[in-house]
Design a protein around this motif. Structure first.
Motif, PDB file in Angstrom:
ATOM      1  N   THR A 247      41.571  46.330  75.002  1.00  0.00           N
ATOM      2  CA  THR A 247      41.283  45.104  75.594  1.00  0.00           C
ATOM      3  C   THR A 247      40.540  45.418  77.087  1.00  0.00           C
ATOM      4  O   THR A 247      39.258  44.883  77.058  1.00  0.00           O
ATOM      5  CB  THR A 247      42.023  44.049  75.412  1.00  0.00           C
ATOM      6  OG1 THR A 247      42.487  43.982  74.269  1.00  0.00           O
ATOM      7  CG2 THR A 247      41.544  42.841  76.032  1.00  0.00           C
TER       8      THR A 247
ATOM      9  N   THR B 293      37.296  47.261  76.526  1.00  0.00           N
ATOM     10  CA  THR B 293      36.220  46.419  76.152  1.00  0.00           C
ATOM     11  C   THR B 293      35.865  45.633  77.144  1.00  0.00           C
ATOM     12  O   THR B 293      34.566  45.306  77.325  1.00  0.00           O
ATOM     13  CB  THR B 293      36.539  45.651  74.912  1.00  0.00           C
ATOM     14  OG1 THR B 293      37.067  46.785  73.911  1.00  0.00           O
ATOM     15  CG2 THR B 293      35.458  45.081  74.085  1.00  0.00           C
ATOM     16  N   ASN B 294      36.543  45.009  77.866  1.00  0.00           N
ATOM     17  CA  ASN B 294      36.314  44.007  79.096  1.00  0.00           C
ATOM     18  C   ASN B 294      35.300  44.632  80.155  1.00  0.00           C
ATOM     19  O   ASN B 294      34.435  43.982  80.628  1.00  0.00           O
ATOM     20  CB  ASN B 294      37.601  43.531  79.776  1.00  0.00           C
ATOM     21  CG  ASN B 294      38.322  42.570  78.673  1.00  0.00           C
ATOM     22  OD1 ASN B 294      37.896  41.881  77.943  1.00  0.00           O
ATOM     23  ND2 ASN B 294      39.613  42.201  79.226  1.00  0.00           N
TER      24      ASN B 294
END
Length: 132
Positions: free
Chosen positions: A77, A80-81
């Protein structure tokens, strides 16, 4: 036969993975529900049980596996952020150019240059990551 205690409920696709995990730790899992007889809708969960004496160990093993999975998801995450933040910033920049460049003289050239540079940055960022 020893009394069985349900320690985990999962979708039919994950049953074998959970059973192997428990067996690897010396536990004796039993599949309570038959995954093959579940409906085609596959919204039903399959219960996995262990003998009552192994309950605490099984819960600890499953909790540790869950923590490891959550750590992996958190790592993905975060990565991806960063990518999404870069893409949103680039799109915002292009939108600003589109708003202020009323004649359209700079919009296409700046957009192409920005996205080409962005592509190079993202590819280099992806290649620098070590495979896992």
């Amino acid at each position: 036969m020893a009394e069985l205690v349900t320690v985990y409920c999962t979708l039919p696709d994950d049953v074998s993975k959970i059973v192997r995990l428990l067996e690897r730790h010396g536990l004796h899992p039993v599949i309570v529900d038959d995954p093959d007889k579940m409906s085609a809708y596959r919204g039903h969960e399959v219960r996995i049980a262990v003998p009552a004496g192994e309950r605490d160990r099984a819960v600890a093993v499953l909790a540790e596996a869950d923590r490891a999975g959550n750590a992996r998801i958190c790592e993905l995450t975060k990565a991806t952020n960063g990518v999404i933040l870069i893409l949103v910033a680039a799109l915002g920049f292009v939108a600003l150019i589109g708003i202020f460049d009323t004649q359209g003289a700079w919009f296409l050239g700046v957009s192409v240059a920005l996205f080409a540079a962005l592509a190079v940055v993202l590819i280099r960022w992806a290649w620098r990551k070590e495979p896992r």
